[in-house]
Motif scaffolding. Sequence first.
Motif, PDB file in Angstrom:
ATOM      1  N   THR A  49       0.838  -1.203   0.000  1.00 40.44           N
ATOM      2  CA  THR A  49       0.000   0.000   0.000  1.00 40.44           C
ATOM      3  C   THR A  49       0.873   1.253   0.000  1.00 40.44           C
ATOM      4  OG1 THR A  49      -0.095  -0.152   2.403  1.00 40.44           O
ATOM      5  CG2 THR A  49      -1.931  -1.115   1.205  1.00 40.44           C
ATOM      6  N   GLY A  50       2.169   1.072   0.062  1.00 41.29           N
ATOM      7  CA  GLY A  50       3.106   2.194   0.054  1.00 41.29           C
ATOM      8  C   GLY A  50       4.507   1.635   0.200  1.00 41.29           C
ATOM      9  N   PRO A  51       5.510   2.523   0.236  1.00 40.97           N
ATOM     10  CA  PRO A  51       6.897   2.035   0.326  1.00 40.97           C
ATOM     11  C   PRO A  51       7.222   1.465   1.706  1.00 40.97           C
ATOM     12  CG  PRO A  51       6.826   4.433   0.392  1.00 40.97           C
ATOM     13  CD  PRO A  51       5.415   3.978   0.210  1.00 40.97           C
ATOM     14  N   LEU A  52       8.327   0.773   1.784  1.00 43.12           N
ATOM     15  CA  LEU A  52       8.796   0.239   3.066  1.00 43.12           C
ATOM     16  C   LEU A  52       9.056   1.404   4.019  1.00 43.12           C
ATOM     17  CD1 LEU A  52       9.559  -2.755   3.799  1.00 43.12           C
ATOM     18  CD2 LEU A  52      11.926  -2.144   3.300  1.00 43.12           C
ATOM     19  N   HIS A  53       8.551   1.313   5.254  1.00 43.88           N
ATOM     20  CA  HIS A  53       8.808   2.365   6.240  1.00 43.88           C
ATOM     21  C   HIS A  53       9.439   1.717   7.465  1.00 43.88           C
ATOM     22  CE1 HIS A  53       5.256   1.090   8.530  1.00 43.88           C
ATOM     23  NE2 HIS A  53       4.633   1.004   7.368  1.00 43.88           N
ATOM     24  N   ALA A  54       9.761   2.541   8.457  1.00 47.18           N
ATOM     25  CA  ALA A  54      10.507   2.025   9.613  1.00 47.18           C
ATOM     26  C   ALA A  54       9.776   0.866  10.287  1.00 47.18           C
ATOM     27  CB  ALA A  54      10.749   3.160  10.602  1.00 47.18           C
ATOM     28  N   GLY A  55       8.430   0.942  10.353  1.00 47.85           N
ATOM     29  CA  GLY A  55       7.657  -0.106  11.012  1.00 47.85           C
ATOM     30  C   GLY A  55       7.697  -1.420  10.246  1.00 47.85           C
ATOM     31  N   SER A  56       7.517  -1.343   8.918  1.00 51.93           N
ATOM     32  CA  SER A  56       7.529  -2.599   8.158  1.00 51.93           C
ATOM     33  C   SER A  56       8.938  -3.183   8.090  1.00 51.93           C
ATOM     34  CB  SER A  56       6.896  -2.440   6.777  1.00 51.93           C
ATOM     35  OG  SER A  56       7.255  -1.257   6.146  1.00 51.93           O
ATOM     36  N   LEU A  57       9.950  -2.312   8.153  1.00 48.65           N
ATOM     37  CA  LEU A  57      11.323  -2.840   8.150  1.00 48.65           C
ATOM     38  C   LEU A  57      11.586  -3.671   9.410  1.00 48.65           C
ATOM     39  CD1 LEU A  57      14.118  -3.182   6.977  1.00 48.65           C
ATOM     40  CD2 LEU A  57      14.752  -0.944   7.918  1.00 48.65           C
ATOM     41  N   VAL A  58      11.024  -3.272  10.537  1.00 49.26           N
ATOM     42  CA  VAL A  58      11.219  -4.045  11.776  1.00 49.26           C
ATOM     43  C   VAL A  58      10.641  -5.454  11.612  1.00 49.26           C
ATOM     44  CG1 VAL A  58      10.464  -4.236  14.188  1.00 49.26           C
ATOM     45  CG2 VAL A  58      11.403  -2.090  13.349  1.00 49.26           C
ATOM     46  N   ALA A  59       9.434  -5.553  11.045  1.00 46.38           N
ATOM     47  CA  ALA A  59       8.826  -6.882  10.832  1.00 46.38           C
ATOM     48  C   ALA A  59       9.639  -7.687   9.823  1.00 46.38           C
ATOM     49  CB  ALA A  59       7.383  -6.726  10.355  1.00 46.38           C
ATOM     50  N   ALA A  60      10.086  -7.001   8.766  1.00 45.54           N
ATOM     51  CA  ALA A  60      10.901  -7.697   7.751  1.00 45.54           C
ATOM     52  C   ALA A  60      12.184  -8.220   8.385  1.00 45.54           C
ATOM     53  CB  ALA A  60      11.227  -6.742   6.602  1.00 45.54           C
ATOM     54  N   MET A  61      12.840  -7.359   9.166  1.00 39.62           N
ATOM     55  CA  MET A  61      14.116  -7.749   9.768  1.00 39.62           C
ATOM     56  C   MET A  61      13.948  -8.917  10.741  1.00 39.62           C
ATOM     57  SD  MET A  61      16.812  -5.466  11.969  1.00 39.62           S
ATOM     58  CE  MET A  61      17.427  -4.563  10.559  1.00 39.62           C
ATOM     59  N   ALA A  62      12.927  -8.849  11.578  1.00 42.53           N
ATOM     60  CA  ALA A  62      12.738  -9.925  12.562  1.00 42.53           C
ATOM     61  C   ALA A  62      12.492 -11.257  11.855  1.00 42.53           C
ATOM     62  CB  ALA A  62      11.569  -9.583  13.492  1.00 42.53           C
ATOM     63  N   SER A  63      11.659 -11.252  10.820  1.00 41.51           N
ATOM     64  CA  SER A  63      11.366 -12.524  10.140  1.00 41.51           C
ATOM     65  C   SER A  63      12.605 -13.021   9.389  1.00 41.51           C
ATOM     66  CB  SER A  63      10.160 -12.391   9.199  1.00 41.51           C
ATOM     67  OG  SER A  63      10.421 -11.484   8.163  1.00 41.51           O
ATOM     68  N   TYR A  64      13.359 -12.089   8.818  1.00 41.08           N
ATOM     69  CA  TYR A  64      14.571 -12.463   8.083  1.00 41.08           C
ATOM     70  C   TYR A  64      15.619 -13.063   9.030  1.00 41.08           C
ATOM     71  CZ  TYR A  64      18.599 -11.870   4.935  1.00 41.08           C
ATOM     72  OH  TYR A  64      19.717 -12.078   4.155  1.00 41.08           O
ATOM     73  N   LEU A  65      15.832 -12.380  10.157  1.00 42.28           N
ATOM     74  CA  LEU A  65      16.854 -12.856  11.106  1.00 42.28           C
ATOM     75  C   LEU A  65      16.467 -14.206  11.708  1.00 42.28           C
ATOM     76  CD1 LEU A  65      17.833  -9.582  12.982  1.00 42.28           C
ATOM     77  CD2 LEU A  65      19.185 -10.850  11.276  1.00 42.28           C
ATOM     78  N   ASP A  66      15.177 -14.368  11.980  1.00 42.67           N
ATOM     79  CA  ASP A  66      14.761 -15.643  12.563  1.00 42.67           C
ATOM     80  C   ASP A  66      14.998 -16.778  11.563  1.00 42.67           C
ATOM     81  OD1 ASP A  66      13.655 -16.707  15.024  1.00 42.67           O
ATOM     82  OD2 ASP A  66      11.952 -17.361  13.813  1.00 42.67           O
ATOM     83  N   ALA A  67      14.708 -16.505  10.286  1.00 49.73           N
ATOM     84  CA  ALA A  67      14.957 -17.526   9.254  1.00 49.73           C
ATOM     85  C   ALA A  67      16.452 -17.822   9.153  1.00 49.73           C
ATOM     86  CB  ALA A  67      14.402 -17.059   7.907  1.00 49.73           C
ATOM     87  N   LYS A  68      17.265 -16.772   9.144  1.00 50.05           N
ATOM     88  CA  LYS A  68      18.723 -16.983   9.016  1.00 50.05           C
ATOM     89  C   LYS A  68      19.277 -17.711  10.247  1.00 50.05           C
ATOM     90  CE  LYS A  68      18.652 -15.431   5.154  1.00 50.05           C
ATOM     91  NZ  LYS A  68      18.800 -16.337   4.030  1.00 50.05           N
ATOM     92  N   ALA A  69      18.840 -17.289  11.433  1.00 42.32           N
ATOM     93  CA  ALA A  69      19.359 -17.909  12.658  1.00 42.32           C
ATOM     94  C   ALA A  69      18.976 -19.389  12.735  1.00 42.32           C
ATOM     95  CB  ALA A  69      18.830 -17.161  13.879  1.00 42.32           C
ATOM     96  N   ASN A  70      17.907 -19.758  12.023  1.00 41.04           N
ATOM     97  CA  ASN A  70      17.467 -21.159  12.034  1.00 41.04           C
ATOM     98  C   ASN A  70      17.800 -21.888  10.732  1.00 41.04           C
ATOM     99  OD1 ASN A  70      15.892 -21.666  14.640  1.00 41.04           O
ATOM    100  ND2 ASN A  70      15.140 -19.669  13.986  1.00 41.04           N
TER     101      ASN A  70
END
Length: 297
Positions: A16-37
């Motif tokens: 619905t719009g560009p990536l903002h600080a809030g969506s980056l937090v969700a993206a980062m958490a899901s990305y890191l959890d995938a990488k850490a596992n």
Amino acid sequence: MSNQASYIGRFAPSPTGPLHAGSLVAAMASYLDAKANHGRWLLRMEDVDEARTAAGAAESILADLDVLGMHWDGEVVFQSRRTALYEAAFDRLGRLAYPCGCTRREIVDSRICVAADGAAVYPGTCRTGLPVGKPARAYRLRVPDPGHVDELIIFDDRWLGRVQQHLAIEVGDFVLKRADGFWAYQLAVVVDDADQGVTHVVRGADLLDSTARQIYLQRQLKLATPYYLHVPVITNADGEKLSKQNGAQAIDIKQPLHALSKAAWFLGLDIGQVDSVAAFWPLATTAWANLETSRRA
Ligand code: GLU
């Protein structure tokens, strides 16, 4: 974690719009959890609500993730191209789904109960059939009556601990197909998470309230329930979730490391000084894994 080898996570932005600080937090958490596992990280564009989809937003999100060094696995999935799957799942629900003729105004005016998020709990007006002379507008899913085994949905959130919701009291029968003809988020997300084999959902706590509905739907459709982890969401000065709707600024992609460091700080990750995006990710992954260990201790 028990099924590390087959970990599949995902980031599922609504374009619905560009990536903002809030969506980056969700993206980062899901990305890191995938990488850490040692898992896979899928990307799904949740553009099922085509009326809210902004032209160019999906492309801009993908371009930003690329600059931020967040590389997804496999093809990007677009919900708008998967409506046949939602239709098939809806058909499988049979008589659990029913037509509803109530307008939003009528539901708000009934004010029998108000849910935690301020929305009116559906009072069940059309449960036993459409009132005479009322056309079907939306389709709803019948939730269990008080006393039924599934009336209380309980799950263990990996960040927040035990969470429970009483569907009949706190939500009511919820929408599967909307009055404007679009499939509802709850149905699409459940079908897609299962179809993509997602084992771990990591997302913002603004969606915590939806999780019990999704688990209930998974049970009705005989689909596996993934593990859930809801991270805190960034709020504005009024305590509202930072979102495209309330004017959240797009991240400044010319300073990717700055955007990444701010999101990591918000998640409580201790990374120290880094001088490149490439150097950021291994450190952030270790910090995430350490955080997970300390949370479990
Ligand atoms: N599309 C939703 C959003 O952008 C996220 C859905 C989810 O992660 O389940 O808020």
